[in-house]
Write a protein that holds these residues in place. Structure first.
Motif, PDB file in Angstrom:
ATOM      1  N   PRO A  17      95.625   8.289  39.908  1.00 58.33           N
ATOM      2  CA  PRO A  17      96.439   8.622  41.082  1.00 58.33           C
ATOM      3  C   PRO A  17      97.807   9.176  40.703  1.00 58.33           C
ATOM      4  O   PRO A  17      98.380   8.842  39.665  1.00 58.33           O
ATOM      5  N   HIS A  18      98.326  10.011  41.568  1.00 61.41           N
ATOM      6  CA  HIS A  18      99.696  10.522  41.483  1.00 61.41           C
ATOM      7  C   HIS A  18     100.232  10.621  42.896  1.00 61.41           C
ATOM      8  O   HIS A  18      99.460  10.816  43.848  1.00 61.41           O
ATOM      9  N   ALA A  19     101.529  10.498  43.053  1.00 62.17           N
ATOM     10  CA  ALA A  19     102.129  10.532  44.389  1.00 62.17           C
ATOM     11  C   ALA A  19     101.799  11.815  45.137  1.00 62.17           C
ATOM     12  O   ALA A  19     101.732  11.832  46.373  1.00 62.17           O
ATOM     13  N   ASP A  20     101.563  12.887  44.403  1.00 63.13           N
ATOM     14  CA  ASP A  20     101.257  14.168  45.029  1.00 63.13           C
ATOM     15  C   ASP A  20      99.768  14.501  45.032  1.00 63.13           C
ATOM     16  O   ASP A  20      99.369  15.615  45.389  1.00 63.13           O
ATOM     17  N   VAL A  22      96.382  13.874  42.396  1.00 59.84           N
ATOM     18  CA  VAL A  22      95.704  13.284  41.243  1.00 59.84           C
ATOM     19  C   VAL A  22      96.277  13.885  39.960  1.00 59.84           C
ATOM     20  O   VAL A  22      96.752  15.026  39.945  1.00 59.84           O
ATOM     21  N   ARG A  23      96.197  13.104  38.894  1.00 65.88           N
ATOM     22  CA  ARG A  23      96.669  13.579  37.593  1.00 65.88           C
ATOM     23  C   ARG A  23      95.475  13.768  36.656  1.00 65.88           C
ATOM     24  O   ARG A  23      94.682  12.832  36.443  1.00 65.88           O
ATOM     25  N   LEU A  24      95.346  14.961  36.110  1.00 60.17           N
ATOM     26  CA  LEU A  24      94.315  15.253  35.128  1.00 60.17           C
ATOM     27  C   LEU A  24      94.682  14.637  33.778  1.00 60.17           C
ATOM     28  O   LEU A  24      95.858  14.328  33.525  1.00 60.17           O
ATOM     29  N   PRO A  25      93.694  14.469  32.877  1.00 55.62           N
ATOM     30  CA  PRO A  25      93.994  13.908  31.557  1.00 55.62           C
ATOM     31  C   PRO A  25      95.047  14.698  30.779  1.00 55.62           C
ATOM     32  O   PRO A  25      95.770  14.125  29.958  1.00 55.62           O
ATOM     33  N   ASP A  26      95.156  16.013  31.035  1.00 52.29           N
ATOM     34  CA  ASP A  26      96.152  16.813  30.316  1.00 52.29           C
ATOM     35  C   ASP A  26      97.529  16.780  30.964  1.00 52.29           C
ATOM     36  O   ASP A  26      98.452  17.469  30.534  1.00 52.29           O
ATOM     37  N   GLY A  27      97.680  15.962  32.030  1.00 55.76           N
ATOM     38  CA  GLY A  27      98.980  15.793  32.665  1.00 55.76           C
ATOM     39  C   GLY A  27      99.202  16.646  33.893  1.00 55.76           C
ATOM     40  O   GLY A  27     100.159  16.409  34.647  1.00 55.76           O
ATOM     41  N   ARG A  28      98.372  17.639  34.142  1.00 51.09           N
ATOM     42  CA  ARG A  28      98.539  18.463  35.330  1.00 51.09           C
ATOM     43  C   ARG A  28      98.318  17.628  36.598  1.00 51.09           C
ATOM     44  O   ARG A  28      97.464  16.741  36.612  1.00 51.09           O
ATOM     45  N   VAL A  29      99.062  17.931  37.637  1.00 51.90           N
ATOM     46  CA  VAL A  29      98.950  17.229  38.915  1.00 51.90           C
ATOM     47  C   VAL A  29      98.396  18.201  39.956  1.00 51.90           C
ATOM     48  O   VAL A  29      98.883  19.334  40.089  1.00 51.90           O
ATOM     49  N   LEU A  30      97.370  17.750  40.674  1.00 49.82           N
ATOM     50  CA  LEU A  30      96.739  18.565  41.706  1.00 49.82           C
ATOM     51  C   LEU A  30      96.754  17.825  43.036  1.00 49.82           C
ATOM     52  O   LEU A  30      96.660  16.591  43.074  1.00 49.82           O
TER      53      LEU A  30
END
Length: 245
Positions: A17-20, A22-30
């Motif tokens: 999870p990410h506030a915005d 989801v966070r991918l394993p490489d750190g990108r947020v979608l």
């Protein structure tokens, strides 16, 4: 810890999870709507409980079962968060079922109730739609009721068991187009999670990835194409689904 499985850019990823979104394993947020959500686990055997809340049994004019009423589901029935579920033409009553799902984390055989929860790897949310028109017998759910393609949204998150202090103390709610239609609590299960694991493992070996849908409380209502149905369980997640024709 909580994880989900999504498809992005043609590949399956395990995300957190990410506030915005989801966070991918490489750190990108979608954002949530940038990805295709999958069920959070690749299921083994899918067990489902019928009439596992006394108030739901009463709602359907039946007595609660004296032993677990268990049936199996095929993997084709599962779909992910933000997915679509079809309502067949001409049916009179299709309703949601908000359910806590226990995911087996290690092999279990002849497990005692007092030890059973240690075999749970995590928990997630299911919405196990039922089409009452096709039900032959409330004690024998048939294939057309519970094994239709994409009739059981699952997710979005798999929450590790160590984050759930007591699976029998979680509030469940369902909203249809933002209107609250179902409220319940897992403490009202006829057969709690630990007893279900004891029961199932008494005659068959449970494997990692097996999942147990534990039933729904009362408050089910008919859903129509275009309805957005949100099933939510305290501390586990909020699962969104849309009915289409």
């Amino acid at each position: 810890m909580r994880t989900a499985r999504i498809v992005f850019d043609g590949q399956i990823h395990t995300v957190t999870p990410h506030a915005d979104g989801v966070r991918l394993p490489d750190g990108r947020v979608l954002a949530e709507n940038q990805v295709l959500w999958l069920p959070p686990v690749v299921p083994g055997t899918i067990f489902a409980l019928g009439l596992n809340y006394a108030d739901h049994a009463k709602e359907l004019a039946f007595k609660p079962p004296e032993e677990p009423l268990v049936f199996l589901k095929g993997p084709n029935a599962l779909t992910g968060h933000r997915g679509q579920t079809r309502r067949p033409v001409g049916v009179k009553f299709m309703h949601y079922e908000c359910e806590l799902v226990a995911v087996i984390g290690r092999e279990a055989r002849r497990v005692k109730r007092e030890d059973a929860l240690s075999y749970v790897g995590g928990y997630t949310v299911a919405n196990d739609y039922a089409i009452r028109d096709y039900l032959e017998n409330f004690y024998r759910p048939n294939l057309r009721v519970k094994n239709r393609d994409a009739c059981t949204p699952l997710g979005p998150w798999l929450v590790s068991a160590d984050e759930v202090a007591d699976p029998q103390a979680l509030a469940l709610t369902t909203t249809v187009n933002g209107r609250l239609t179902q409220q319940g609590n897992t403490r009202d299960m006829v057969f709690p999670v630990a007893l279900l694991i004891e029961y199932l493992s008494s005659f068959m070996t449970l494997k990692p990835g097996d999942i147990i849908l534990t039933g729904t409380p009362d408050g089910v209502v008919d859903c129509q194409p275009g309805d957005e149905v949100v099933t939510e369980i305290e501390g586990i997640g909020r699962l969104v689904n849309t009915i289409v024709s």
